[in-house]
Design an enzyme around this catalytic site. Structure first.
Site, PDB file in Angstrom:
ATOM      1  N   ASP A 104       0.836  -1.205   0.000  1.00  0.00           N
ATOM      2  CA  ASP A 104       0.000   0.000   0.000  1.00  0.00           C
ATOM      3  C   ASP A 104       0.872   1.258   0.000  1.00  0.00           C
ATOM      4  O   ASP A 104       2.011   1.234   0.455  1.00  0.00           O
ATOM      5  CB  ASP A 104      -0.848   0.076   1.280  1.00  0.00           C
ATOM      6  CG  ASP A 104      -1.788  -1.098   1.421  1.00  0.00           C
ATOM      7  OD1 ASP A 104      -2.146  -1.693   0.399  1.00  0.00           O
ATOM      8  OD2 ASP A 104      -2.151  -1.403   2.573  1.00  0.00           O
TER       9      ASP A 104
HETATM   10  N1  URA Z   1      -1.197  -5.893   4.046  1.00  0.00           N
HETATM   11  C1  URA Z   1      -1.644  -4.622   4.065  1.00  0.00           C
HETATM   12  O1  URA Z   1      -2.627  -4.309   4.715  1.00  0.00           O
HETATM   13  N2  URA Z   1      -0.960  -3.714   3.347  1.00  0.00           N
HETATM   14  C2  URA Z   1       0.150  -3.986   2.641  1.00  0.00           C
HETATM   15  O2  URA Z   1       0.733  -3.106   2.016  1.00  0.00           O
HETATM   16  C3  URA Z   1       0.593  -5.323   2.639  1.00  0.00           C
HETATM   17  C4  URA Z   1      -0.104  -6.263   3.358  1.00  0.00           C
END
Ligand code: URA
Length: 248
Positions: A104
């Protein structure tokens, strides 16, 4: 070295091996100017000219990079809103590499990038369950029974999660927060954030510290390094082994 055409195309990042087979069957692939429609035909990417829909796929060097993604960076090759993207950090890399899975915008830590399409496909295929470990700093200090729910699997809007390994990493009751180490074997969208949300402890900071048998280690934020041949071979191997193993 001669290899099957669909393997060469997949490794060049054209598409998955299955899709490449379809391209061959559809008559879109030429070797030295001759259209090839027979699956299993071999070619040598170092000496043969291979084209897909008229485009030369070339004999590109394979690159495997381990990058420490800062937060506030998009895991994408472009962003229409002009935000920072991971490839902004790859100065000196001329080849077009792309991320293996995604983190993310607000997640930091270990991100692999490669131009080897088959390798990327192998590591991200849900069947292969490559373990990924995160340090999640969360609001409040979750009770052991709450963490047990994550260990067993918890219902999210897209179904039950597979069992996860979960441990306290740092407990800070004065600041009403805790950092938990969590290893998951899936790669659903915002999965770790949603898992902690589901037990009432939203994530305030998320960092991926390992992927398969690779660790972020002391690599500085915003910096990449090349994987060694051994690391690439071990990762390939671990994906295959993890894929062959039944989940808990
Ligand atoms: N889980 C999440 O919530 N975000 C990420 O970037 C990777 C795994």
């Amino acid at each position: 070295m001669e290899e099957r055409l669909q393997k060469i195309l997949a490794q060049a990042g054209v598409a998955s091996r299955r899709k490449c087979e379809e391209l061959i069957l559809a008559g879109k692939v030429q070797v030295n100017g001759e259209t090839v429609t027979v699956l299993g035909t071999k070619a040598d990417p170092a000496t043969d000219t291979i084209t897909v829909a008229g485009k030369n796929i070339g004999a590109e060097q394979k690159l495997y990079l381990l990058f420490n993604k800062p937060k506030g960076v998009i895991t994408s090759a472009s962003d229409p809103h002009g935000r920072k993207i991971v490839t902004d950090y790859l100065k000196g890399i001329k080849e077009r590499v792309y991320p293996v899975g995604r983190l993310d915008y607000d997640t930091e830590g270990l991100l692999l990038l490669t131009n080897d399409g088959e390798f990327a496909h192998l590591l991200t295929h849900p069947k292969h369950h490559v373990p990924k470990t995160y340090l999640a700093t969360v609001k409040g200090v979750p009770h052991g029974t709450e963490l047990d729910k994550l260990k067993k699997g918890i219902m999210l809007e897209d179904g039950m999660t597979a069992p996860a390994e979960v441990e306290y990493h740092d407990v800070d009751p004065d600041n009403k927060q805790a950092t938990i180490s969590i290893t998951i074997h899936e790669g659903r969208n915002r999965q770790v954030r949603r898992m902690f949300e589901a037990i009432g402890h939203p994530v305030t900071r998320l960092k991926r510290i390992s992927f398969g048998n690779l660790f972020l280690g002391t690599l500085k934020r915003g910096v990449y390094r090349h994987l060694t041949k051994n690391e690439v071979d071990n990762l390939r191997q671990s994906a295959v082994v993890a894929g062959g193993k039944k989940q808990h």
